[in-house]
Design an enzyme around this catalytic site. Structure first.
Site, mmCIF file in Angstrom:
data_model
loop_
_atom_site.group_PDB
_atom_site.id
_atom_site.type_symbol
_atom_site.label_atom_id
_atom_site.label_comp_id
_atom_site.label_asym_id
_atom_site.label_seq_id
_atom_site.Cartn_x
_atom_site.Cartn_y
_atom_site.Cartn_z
ATOM 1 C CB CYS A 184 -0.946 0.002 1.198
ATOM 2 S SG CYS A 184 -2.026 -1.449 1.272
ATOM 3 C CG HIS A 194 -3.138 3.219 1.836
ATOM 4 N ND1 HIS A 194 -3.640 2.811 0.612
ATOM 5 C CD2 HIS A 194 -3.372 2.188 2.697
ATOM 6 C CE1 HIS A 194 -4.135 1.594 0.740
ATOM 7 N NE2 HIS A 194 -3.986 1.197 1.985
ATOM 8 C CG ASN A 247 -6.926 -0.766 0.822
ATOM 9 O OD1 ASN A 247 -6.107 -0.553 -0.065
ATOM 10 N ND2 ASN A 247 -6.573 -1.122 2.045
#
Length: 314
Positions: free
Chosen positions: A112, A240, A270
């Site tokens: 990520c 993020h 996500n």
């Protein structure tokens, strides 16, 4: 060279949208349950699109917006943790699709935080004179890693890509990409794992949540300090897109009260390494940020790795 700058952004998401109500037909969950825990309403899921397809689409848009051509690119870097092919790497495959001639091309996998890592390595390459103009891409097909019977993970992730064209600044110009703050806590690396030849993602949600909400704000503040800016001066904050509660917790601890805070997780879920360039590109496209605005990018997640830097908005 005095540094580098982002000159344009682009993004791509598959047209298929999966809502929380759609997921409720697959797994024991509800819209209320998902939104209360992670803040997500929808996510985009790839069907026919490959990882290379999505990365190429985002890169083409960034190139078009930059006014540059593929012939002017000499470095292509793709941040991803969901590449299926070991060789050629995703960056080389994207370069071939775009018609980039003889670039340096490599993939980077810090999950990520991958886009911020990739952006830093490109900035370093340009500063060292090893490259002049680059494509930096974050792309993920997270749906390939999901167990659709596991509501703790399948409700969280989505697919997509974001890209940036980065080029050298003229000598004496203010750098458009600030010094990176990066690192990891490898002893906690098993908090988020994708394992096996038929990969499945699993994570220790509470452990990741505690780490993100208690440990990361000081590191994000450090990125601002290295760029010579106070968090209160930021015009944008693009962390993020892991979880809406995490985003809001870090933003509150940083004190970025006057900044535009990216909350694309609500619509996109996500998307791992794609989440920062995807969210950043959308903010610029909608006119919520202006050229030259200082924006903090901060990636974190699997590894547990983190990276962040202050950039100037293209």
């Amino acid at each position: 060279m005095s540094g580098s700058r982002i000159v344009a952004l682009g993004h791509y998401q598959p047209p298929k949208v999966l809502s929380n109500d759609d997921l409720a037909t697959l797994v024991d969950t509800t819209d209320e349950w998902v939104r209360a825990r992670v803040g997500i309403r929808t996510r985009h899921i790839a069907e026919g699109e490959t990882l290379v397809d999505m990365a190429t689409e985002a890169a083409q848009k960034a190139l078009a917006r930059s006014g540059r051509t593929a012939d002017e690119i000499d470095l292509v870097v793709v941040a991803t943790c969901t590449a299926v092919e070991r060789s050629p790497n995703t960056a080389a495959a994207v370069a071939a699709r775009l018609g980039v001639r003889a670039p340096a091309a490599y993939d980077i996998n810090t999950v990520c935080s991958g886009f911020s890592y990739a952006l830093a390595t490109v900035d370093h390459a340009i500063r060292a004179g090893a490259a002049r103009r680059a494509l930096v891409i974050g792309a993920e097909r997270m749906s390939d890693t999901l167990d659709w019977t596991d509501r703790s993970t399948c409700v969280i992730f989505g697919d997509g890509a974001g890209a940036a064209v980065v080029e050298a600044q003229e000598d004496g110009a203010e750098p458009g990409i600030g010094p990176v703050v990066w690192g990891s806590e490898p002893e906690k690396g098993d908090a988020v794992v994708i394992t096996g030849w038929d990969p499945v993602i699993s994570q220790q949600g509470q452990s990741v949540f505690r780490w993100a909400t208690t440990q990361l704000a000081p590191l994000a503040r450090q990125a601002c300090e290295r760029a010579g800016i106070d968090p209160s001066e930021l015009k944008g904050f693009v962390p993020h897109q892991a979880n809406l509660r995490i985003i809001d917790a870090i933003a509150n601890k940083l004190g970025v009260t006057d900044a535009v805070v990216a909350r694309d997780v609500v619509e996109s879920g996500n998307t791992s390494a794609a989440s920062i360039p995807l969210a950043f590109s959308k903010l610029v496209e909608r006119g919520e940020l202006s050229p030259g605005d200082p924006v903090l990018l901060f990636g974190f997640g699997g590894g547990l790795a983190y990276a962040g830097q202050v950039v100037r908005c293209p």
